[in-house]
Motif scaffolding. Structure first.
Motif, short mmCIF file in Angstrom:
data_model
loop_
_atom_site.label_atom_id
_atom_site.label_comp_id
_atom_site.label_asym_id
_atom_site.label_seq_id
_atom_site.Cartn_x
_atom_site.Cartn_y
_atom_site.Cartn_z
N GLN A 33 63.77 20.66 14.31
CA GLN A 33 63.87 21.11 15.68
C GLN A 33 65.32 21.02 16.15
OE1 GLN A 33 61.12 18.67 17.93
NE2 GLN A 33 59.33 19.49 16.88
N TYR A 35 67.58 20.85 19.73
CA TYR A 35 67.53 20.55 21.16
C TYR A 35 68.90 20.72 21.78
CZ TYR A 35 63.00 18.18 20.49
OH TYR A 35 61.69 17.89 20.20
N GLY A 40 73.03 13.92 32.08
CA GLY A 40 72.08 13.41 33.07
C GLY A 40 70.67 13.92 32.90
N GLU A 41 70.40 14.64 31.83
CA GLU A 41 69.07 15.18 31.59
C GLU A 41 68.58 14.76 30.21
OE1 GLU A 41 69.10 16.75 35.29
OE2 GLU A 41 67.39 16.80 33.88
N GLY A 42 67.27 14.95 29.98
CA GLY A 42 66.74 14.72 28.65
C GLY A 42 66.91 15.94 27.77
N PRO A 43 66.74 15.78 26.46
CA PRO A 43 66.83 16.93 25.56
C PRO A 43 65.74 17.96 25.84
CG PRO A 43 66.90 14.85 24.34
CD PRO A 43 66.49 14.52 25.73
N VAL A 44 66.09 19.22 25.65
CA VAL A 44 65.14 20.31 25.81
C VAL A 44 65.06 21.07 24.50
CG1 VAL A 44 64.62 22.46 27.03
CG2 VAL A 44 65.59 20.53 28.28
N LEU A 45 63.84 21.28 24.03
CA LEU A 45 63.64 21.96 22.76
C LEU A 45 64.09 23.41 22.84
CD1 LEU A 45 62.43 21.83 19.86
CD2 LEU A 45 60.27 22.64 20.86
N LEU A 99 60.25 11.55 16.56
CA LEU A 99 61.41 12.32 16.17
C LEU A 99 62.54 11.43 15.66
CD1 LEU A 99 61.42 14.79 19.19
CD2 LEU A 99 60.76 15.31 16.84
N TYR B 33 56.16 8.74 24.28
CA TYR B 33 57.18 8.19 23.40
C TYR B 33 58.30 7.57 24.25
CZ TYR B 33 55.17 11.76 20.25
OH TYR B 33 54.32 12.55 19.52
N TYR B 35 62.38 6.51 23.67
CA TYR B 35 63.56 6.58 22.83
C TYR B 35 64.72 5.91 23.56
CZ TYR B 35 61.13 10.40 20.32
OH TYR B 35 60.23 11.15 19.60
N GLN B 37 69.04 6.06 23.77
CA GLN B 37 70.23 6.83 23.43
C GLN B 37 71.46 6.02 23.79
OE1 GLN B 37 70.62 10.66 25.44
NE2 GLN B 37 71.56 11.53 23.63
N LEU B 91 64.98 7.01 27.27
CA LEU B 91 64.31 8.29 27.51
C LEU B 91 62.83 8.18 27.18
CD1 LEU B 91 67.01 10.52 25.85
CD2 LEU B 91 66.38 10.67 28.24
N GLN B 101 57.47 17.89 22.56
CA GLN B 101 57.72 16.72 23.40
C GLN B 101 58.61 17.14 24.57
OE1 GLN B 101 58.98 13.14 21.31
NE2 GLN B 101 57.76 13.70 19.52
N PHE B 103 60.88 15.73 27.62
CA PHE B 103 61.61 14.52 27.94
C PHE B 103 61.87 14.41 29.43
CE2 PHE B 103 63.06 12.64 23.94
CZ PHE B 103 62.72 13.63 23.04
N GLY B 104 61.89 13.15 29.90
CA GLY B 104 62.37 12.88 31.24
C GLY B 104 63.88 12.80 31.24
N ALA B 105 64.46 12.58 32.42
CA ALA B 105 65.91 12.53 32.56
C ALA B 105 66.48 11.18 32.14
CB ALA B 105 66.33 12.84 33.99
#
Lengths: 111, 112
Positions: A33, A35, A40-45, A99, B33, B35, B37, B91, B101, B103-105
């Motif tokens: 995958q 991303y 300030g954000e989470g990963p986006v697929l 992941l 989940y 995680y 970082q 995260l 999946q 993800f939140g911020a």
């Protein structure tokens, strides 16, 4: 646990340039995958590649999966400032699909 | 909102204190989940919950870390006796098992 190596780690380019980021492993990927993560954000697929030799396109982004499923690349054509971010490759592992991530490539596109 | 919600967004604590981080998954998502970082290590798996099954805790770095998921929805990650090396972005992600999946911020934790 498989290690995913990404290169380059950092890239700063001008708007309109092309770039390629790589994701490699010594072992075969079950699937891979890609991303994008903005500050300030989470990963986006962006995409999932499964079949060796597979090519997928998402607007100006082209994703390739190596024939032997040990490597993958992401090519961006005519980069724009909005492409700025951290690009991560990741492999789902085990029945949980947890992941394992590469360390990412931090891209800055300057206007 | 319809996405994964994490709180607080930022947390500053002193070394040795306990902290709790909260994750509200997308409604209907059975898998959750956590995680971590950090600058040196990238994004690392910590723990996974799926329905009523025993959680996969294989990624927790020490026994100071624990997590629970109440009622199959909200999850709390607890770090006891925080250390400076715990400073990172935590995260949370949720999914319908075996699918994408989301993800939140994240919660940015700083241990002074």
């Amino acid at each position: 646990t498989q290690l995913l190596e990404q290169s380059p780690q950092f890239l700063s380019i001008q708007e309109g340039e092309n770039l390629t980021v790589y994701c490699n492993s010594s072992s075969v990927f079950s699937s891979l995958q890609w991303y994008r993560q903005e500050p300030g954000e989470g990963p986006v697929l962006l995409v999932t590649v499964v079949t060796g030799g597979e090519v997928k396109k998402l607007k100006r982004l082209t994703f390739q999966f190596g024939d032997a499923r040990k490597d993958s690349s992401l090519h961006i054509t005519a980069a724009q400032p909005g492409d700025t971010g951290l690009y991560l490759c990741a492999e789902p592992q085990g029945g949980s699909e947890k992941l394992v991530f590469g360390k990412g490539m931090k891209l800055t596109v300057n206007p | 909102g319809a996405g994964v919600s994490q709180s607080p967004s930022n947390k500053v604590t002193e070394k040795g204190k306990d902290v709790e981080l909260r994750c509200d998954p997308i409604s209907g998502h059975t898998a959750l989940y956590w995680y971590r970082q950090s600058l040196g290590q990238g994004l690392e798996f910590l723990i996974y919950f799926q329905g009523n099954s025993a959680p996969d805790k294989s990624g927790l770095p020490s026994d100071r870390f624990s997590a629970e998921r109440t009622g199959g929805s909200v999850s709390t990650l607890t770090i006891q006796r925080t250390q400076q090396e715990d400073s990172a972005v935590y995260l949370c992600a949720s999914s319908i098992q075996g699918t994408i999946q989301y993800f939140g911020a994240g919660t940015r934790l700083s241990v002074l």
